[in-house]
Design a protein around this motif. Structure first.
Motif, PDB file in Angstrom:
ATOM      1  N   GLU A  91       2.048   1.758  -3.592  1.00 14.37           N
ATOM      2  CA  GLU A  91       0.991   2.335  -4.422  1.00 14.37           C
ATOM      3  C   GLU A  91       0.942   3.851  -4.264  1.00 14.37           C
ATOM      4  OE1 GLU A  91      -0.937   1.005  -6.762  1.00 14.37           O
ATOM      5  OE2 GLU A  91       0.102  -0.906  -6.473  1.00 14.37           O
ATOM      6  N   GLN A  92       1.138   4.347  -3.060  1.00 16.07           N
ATOM      7  CA  GLN A  92       1.161   5.789  -2.823  1.00 16.07           C
ATOM      8  C   GLN A  92       2.345   6.436  -3.537  1.00 16.07           C
ATOM      9  OE1 GLN A  92       1.138   6.402   1.404  1.00 16.07           O
ATOM     10  NE2 GLN A  92      -0.900   5.539   1.656  1.00 16.07           N
ATOM     11  N   ASP A 132       0.825  -1.213   0.000  1.00 14.05           N
ATOM     12  CA  ASP A 132       0.000   0.000   0.000  1.00 14.05           C
ATOM     13  C   ASP A 132       0.861   1.266   0.000  1.00 14.05           C
ATOM     14  OD1 ASP A 132       0.799  -0.649   2.603  1.00 14.05           O
ATOM     15  OD2 ASP A 132      -0.869   0.466   3.501  1.00 14.05           O
ATOM     16  N   GLU A 133       2.003   1.204   0.629  1.00 20.05           N
ATOM     17  CA  GLU A 133       2.928   2.343   0.604  1.00 20.05           C
ATOM     18  C   GLU A 133       3.524   2.525  -0.792  1.00 20.05           C
ATOM     19  OE1 GLU A 133       4.782   2.410   5.065  1.00 20.05           O
ATOM     20  OE2 GLU A 133       5.363   0.753   3.750  1.00 20.05           O
ATOM     21  N   ASP A 139       1.551   6.558  -7.297  1.00 22.62           N
ATOM     22  CA  ASP A 139       0.615   7.647  -7.575  1.00 22.62           C
ATOM     23  C   ASP A 139       1.312   9.004  -7.558  1.00 22.62           C
ATOM     24  OD1 ASP A 139      -1.468   5.875  -7.871  1.00 22.62           O
ATOM     25  OD2 ASP A 139      -2.221   6.154  -5.815  1.00 22.62           O
TER      26      ASP A 139
END
Length: 91
Positions: free
Chosen positions: A20-21, A17-18, A24
């Motif tokens: 993915e940030q 999830d980190e 982005d």
């Protein structure tokens, strides 16, 4: 340690999830740089970019939101991401 090496070291310790940030954030930055370049260009400007192992020089014929159409004399048109184009004095 320079900033790139520090970033790589941090990325190697991140969870999905980190990551993915980070992806982005990179996409947003690339979009910003592309649009900044297109705002600085005008039809007829001399530009250059690297393609297929050589430097291509030409004139801007069209400016899209994220891409630029460059006419290289004697070779034709190139559709190039705006972030790769550099403005020059002559084509």
């Amino acid at each position: 340690m320079n900033s790139v090496q520090t970033a790589i070291a941090a990325i190697n310790t991140m969870e999905n999830d980190e990551l993915e940030q980070i992806v982005d954030a990179i996409k947003l930055r690339r979009t910003y740089l592309s649009r900044e370049t297109t705002r600085q260009l005008a039809k007829g400007d001399s530009v250059e970019f690297e393609a297929r192992g050589r430097v291509v020089r030409g004139r801007v014929t069209k400016i899209n939101r994220k891409t630029v159409i460059v006419h290289e004399s004697g070779y034709g048109n190139w559709k190039v991401p705006a972030s790769l184009v550099r403005k020059t004095e002559t084509a």
